[in-house]
Design a protein around this motif. Structure first.
Motif, short mmCIF file in Angstrom:
data_model
loop_
_atom_site.label_atom_id
_atom_site.label_comp_id
_atom_site.label_asym_id
_atom_site.label_seq_id
_atom_site.Cartn_x
_atom_site.Cartn_y
_atom_site.Cartn_z
N GLN B 10 0.85 -1.18 0.00
CA GLN B 10 0.00 0.00 0.00
C GLN B 10 0.89 1.24 0.00
O GLN B 10 1.75 1.39 0.85
N TYR B 11 0.68 2.12 -1.00
CA TYR B 11 1.36 3.42 -0.97
C TYR B 11 0.30 4.44 -0.60
O TYR B 11 -0.47 4.84 -1.45
N GLY B 12 0.25 4.88 0.61
CA GLY B 12 -0.82 5.80 1.00
C GLY B 12 -2.18 5.17 0.74
O GLY B 12 -2.49 4.13 1.30
N PRO B 35 0.59 -4.36 -17.64
CA PRO B 35 0.64 -3.02 -18.22
C PRO B 35 1.39 -2.05 -17.30
O PRO B 35 1.69 -2.38 -16.16
N ASN B 36 1.64 -0.84 -17.77
CA ASN B 36 2.31 0.16 -16.95
C ASN B 36 1.53 0.39 -15.66
O ASN B 36 0.31 0.48 -15.68
N GLY B 37 2.27 0.46 -14.57
CA GLY B 37 1.62 0.74 -13.29
C GLY B 37 0.93 -0.47 -12.68
O GLY B 37 0.20 -0.34 -11.70
N ALA B 38 1.18 -1.66 -13.24
CA ALA B 38 0.50 -2.86 -12.73
C ALA B 38 1.04 -3.27 -11.37
O ALA B 38 0.35 -3.91 -10.58
N GLY B 39 2.29 -2.91 -11.09
CA GLY B 39 2.89 -3.27 -9.80
C GLY B 39 4.08 -4.20 -9.95
O GLY B 39 4.51 -4.81 -8.96
N LYS B 40 4.63 -4.32 -11.14
CA LYS B 40 5.77 -5.23 -11.35
C LYS B 40 6.99 -4.78 -10.57
O LYS B 40 7.59 -5.56 -9.81
N THR B 41 7.37 -3.51 -10.76
CA THR B 41 8.56 -3.00 -10.08
C THR B 41 8.37 -3.08 -8.56
O THR B 41 9.28 -3.49 -7.83
N THR B 42 7.19 -2.72 -8.10
CA THR B 42 6.92 -2.78 -6.67
C THR B 42 7.10 -4.20 -6.14
O THR B 42 7.76 -4.41 -5.11
N THR B 43 6.54 -5.18 -6.85
CA THR B 43 6.68 -6.57 -6.42
C THR B 43 8.15 -6.98 -6.38
O THR B 43 8.61 -7.62 -5.42
N PRO B 80 17.67 -3.25 -11.07
CA PRO B 80 16.48 -2.41 -10.94
C PRO B 80 16.09 -1.82 -12.30
O PRO B 80 16.82 -1.95 -13.27
N GLU B 81 14.93 -1.16 -12.30
CA GLU B 81 14.41 -0.55 -13.53
C GLU B 81 15.46 0.39 -14.15
O GLU B 81 15.66 0.38 -15.36
N ASN B 82 16.11 1.17 -13.30
CA ASN B 82 17.22 2.01 -13.76
C ASN B 82 18.50 1.43 -13.21
O ASN B 82 18.62 1.28 -12.00
N THR B 188 9.03 -7.51 -18.40
CA THR B 188 9.26 -6.97 -19.74
C THR B 188 7.95 -6.53 -20.35
O THR B 188 6.87 -6.93 -19.93
N HIS B 189 8.06 -5.66 -21.36
CA HIS B 189 6.89 -5.30 -22.15
C HIS B 189 6.97 -5.94 -23.53
O HIS B 189 6.10 -5.77 -24.35
N ILE B 190 8.09 -6.64 -23.78
CA ILE B 190 8.27 -7.28 -25.09
C ILE B 190 7.84 -8.73 -24.97
O ILE B 190 8.56 -9.56 -24.40
N1 LIG Z 1 7.25 5.16 -4.19
C1 LIG Z 1 5.97 5.20 -4.59
N2 LIG Z 1 5.08 5.97 -3.96
C2 LIG Z 1 3.78 6.02 -4.34
N3 LIG Z 1 3.28 5.30 -5.35
C3 LIG Z 1 4.10 4.51 -6.04
C4 LIG Z 1 5.49 4.40 -5.70
N4 LIG Z 1 6.07 3.54 -6.54
C5 LIG Z 1 5.10 3.11 -7.37
N5 LIG Z 1 3.91 3.69 -7.07
C6 LIG Z 1 2.61 3.42 -7.75
O1 LIG Z 1 2.36 2.04 -7.64
C7 LIG Z 1 1.79 1.53 -8.85
C8 LIG Z 1 2.63 0.38 -9.35
O2 LIG Z 1 3.86 0.88 -9.79
P1 LIG Z 1 5.03 -0.02 -10.37
O3 LIG Z 1 6.21 0.85 -10.58
O4 LIG Z 1 5.22 -1.20 -9.49
O5 LIG Z 1 4.43 -0.49 -11.76
P2 LIG Z 1 5.12 -1.32 -12.94
O6 LIG Z 1 4.27 -2.49 -13.17
O7 LIG Z 1 6.55 -1.54 -12.65
O8 LIG Z 1 4.95 -0.29 -14.15
P3 LIG Z 1 5.91 -0.05 -15.43
O9 LIG Z 1 5.55 -1.08 -16.43
O10 LIG Z 1 5.50 1.32 -15.86
O11 LIG Z 1 7.31 -0.13 -14.98
C9 LIG Z 1 1.71 2.72 -9.80
O12 LIG Z 1 0.41 3.21 -9.78
C10 LIG Z 1 2.68 3.72 -9.23
O13 LIG Z 1 2.26 5.01 -9.52
#
Ligand SMILES: Nc1ncnc2c1ncn2[C@@H]1O[C@H](COP(=O)(O)OP(=O)(O)OP(=O)(O)O)[C@@H](O)[C@H]1O
Ligand SMILES: [Mg+2]
Lengths: 250, 308
Positions: B10-12, B35-43, B80-82, B188-190
């Protein structure tokens, strides 16, 4: 194996890979030499003053040159140290290397100590270079060597406290500029709380960074002053640790 | 090797990851899609111990990443992503630093660095300053950095992101060659990348798992049935109803731009019946062609049905 050393080594290398460290060393050296010669000139003029003989006891090298010199140096450090600490944590965020550090099998504590010690080494180099000024004194008389040594110890402790608070400031932002401004704000605040109440008896007077510096100039090393600076160093690093740790929970 | 158990983040107010669970064995290569913003990077950040989960647990080689971070982290390599690079450092010094903080023993360090630099094709830039290198080289250094401690678990967040087509192929080969018996998670997106490298697919959407399947089962499901894409000038409910009542049609649905996607029964060819039907009713045939039932389609279907 401890990660403090690799972190320290990398930070030091990074300081000297950019012009920053050299600029800071040169600026500090020039400013300290300027102030030193100013105070020394003042002292030499005094000797031609007819009243000088009367006040001889008060107007010695120590009171006219050494103490004002170290007071000035402490203020110069207040301006320079935020520039030394600003990048330490903020830049890890900016370059995404925070993700490398925080996913490596090392303790957050080691990261912070490594950074602090690297900055401390830079500070020691600064102080050693500036100590060349004081050799001139031995030509003009018999300075109180004990007071000079204790003043240096005081300056080192004061500087280390600044560094620790600066690292805390840097851990609050990903922008170096913001980190420097926060650091400067904190230092100035802790400095000024003493000016409003210059007795050490009050709480504000006790918190003040500068009140604890005075004794060192007189050649007095007191346990309470040492304890004060070590506490500030500990608190700064502890706050940095807390800030970095809690950030990940948000 | 990796066990993700009911993880939420949970982010806020935003629930970025919503009760995700999956398990990977030694040697699995997981394609992590969404898709973008799905939560991959967060996971991935939670799996690597960069940030704690709001709820749930992650085990790396049976070690809880939050109870015993130092042990769990010592099994992980993470891109990481970067890529996490110090711009002012020389490539070799940088890898040396990473090897030290990853606790690579001193006597193995140099051999390991040389081996990885060779594998990642960065031997010829070893003395250059990282900040002066191109994106492709930086990405390679990022991968080299993740591999330096010979990790059993490799987590790569969009490893081919921003590379040119030639570099993409090279990096892909590199990952394929390096995976060995490592457990790999790769986002990946590919999509073709997944078919090429991965043995398992997880698709997440809005923080939830929308599909979890081994690539083998996924492709066997996709094989043998070729869907038909149909576009007609006239268009109405009765068209769909008439088509679905054809004997060999098993399913019909709307494509992304309002065309019909018709799924025939296995082993049948419905093209003739279909064109007859359209002619008879005068619907005006505009387009009719077979569409490959590929990963891309699965992906789009899965994430759009979840979105409703
Ligand atoms: N540090 C943060 N604080 C608040 N919200 C965040 C933070 N990091 C990510 N989010 C939100 O959490 C959601 C998931 O983000 P995440 O980066 O995990 O997506 P993703 O699947 O990696 O997307 P992408 O394909 O664009 O890389 C998004 O809505 C993003 O805006
Ligand atoms: Mg991402």
């Amino acid at each position: 194996m401890n990660a403090v050393y690799p972190i320290l080594k990398r930070e030091l290398r990074s300081y000297f890979a950019s012009p920053l460290a050299y600029v800071i060393l040169v600026v500090f050296q020039v400013i300290s030499a300027l102030f030193f010669s100013l105070y020394l000139k003042g002292f030499l003029h005094l000797q031609f003053d007819p009243n000088f003989q009367l006040l001889r006891g008060e107007l010695n090298l120590n009171n006219v040159v050494v103490i004002p010199y170290f007071d000035t140096m402490s203020i110069v450090l207040l301006f320079i140290i935020p520039l030394i600490t600003m990048r330490l944590v903020a830049d890890e965020r900016k370059s995404h290397t925070a993700e490398l550090l925080f996913t490596s099998p090392i303790k957050l504590r080691s990261i912070i100590w490594g950074k602090f010690l690297a900055a401390l080494i830079l500070l020691i180099i600064m102080l050693l270079l500036s100590s060349l000024n004081l050799f001139v004194l031995t030509v003009h008389g018999n300075p109180d060597m004990g007071a000079i040594f204790s003043s240096y110890l005081g300056l080192l402790l004061l500087g280390a406290s600044f560094l620790s608070l600066g690292i805390f400031a840097s851990s609050l932002s990903s922008s170096q500029l913001v980190a420097a401004i926060i650091a400067f704000g904190i230092l100035l605040l802790l400095w000024l709380v003493g000016a409003s109440s210059d007795t050490e008896s009050s709480i504000l007077g006790y918190i003040s960074l500068i009140n604890h510096f005075e004794n060192f100039g007189k050649g007095i090393i007191e346990l309470k002053d040492l304890a004060y600076y070590f506490s500030i160093i500990y608190i700064g690093l502890f706050l940095a640790h807390t800030a970095l740790d809690s950030e990940r929970w948000r | 090797m990796i066990h993700v158990q009911n993880v939420s983040k949970q982010y806020g107010d935003l629930l970025a990851v919503d009760n995700i669970s999956f398990q990977l064995n030694k040697g699995d290569v997981l394609g992590f899609l969404g898709p973008n913003g799905a939560g991959k990077t967060t996971t991935m950040r939670i799996i690597t111990g960069y940030m704690p989960a709001t709820k749930g647990k992650v085990y790396i080689a049976d070690v809880d990443i939050f109870e015993d971070p130092l042990i769990a982290k010592s099994h992980i390599g993470y891109l990481p992503e970067n890529p996490p690079l110090y711009e002012d450092m020389i490539v070799r010094d940088y890898l040396d630093f990473v090897a030290e903080i990853k606790q690579v023993p001193d006597r193995e360090k140099n051999g390991r660095i040389n081996y990885i630099m060779d594998k990642c094709g960065i031997l010829d830039v070893g003395k250059r300053i990282i900040g002066h290198l191109s994106k492709g080289y930086r990405q390679r250094i990022g991968i080299a950095q993740a591999l330096i401690n010979d990790p059993a678990v490799l987590v790569l967040d969009e490893p081919t992101n921003g590379l040119d087509p030639k570099q993409i192929i090279e990096i892909r080969e590199l990952i394929k060659g390096l995976s060995g018996d490592r457990t790999v998670i790769l986002s990946t997106h590919i999509l073709p990348e997944v078919t090429m490298i991965c043995s398992k697919v997880v698709i997440i959407n809005k923080g939830k798992i929308a599909l979890e399947e081994s690539l083998e089962r996924l492709t066997s499901k996709m094989d043998g049935v070729e869907n038909i894409l149909l576009k007609t000038r006239y268009w109405g409910e009765e068209i769909q109803q008439k088509i679905i009542s054809l004997p060999n049609v098993s399913d019909i649905r709307l494509g992304i731009s309002n065309e019909l996607i018709i799924q025939p029964k296995k082993g049948t060819d419905i093209r003739e019946e279909l064109s007859d039907l359209i002619m008879r009713n005068g619907w005006g045939l505009l387009e009719m062609r077979p569409v490959a039932h590929n990963l891309e389609e699965v992906f789009l279907r899965v994430i759009s049905s979840e979105g409703d």
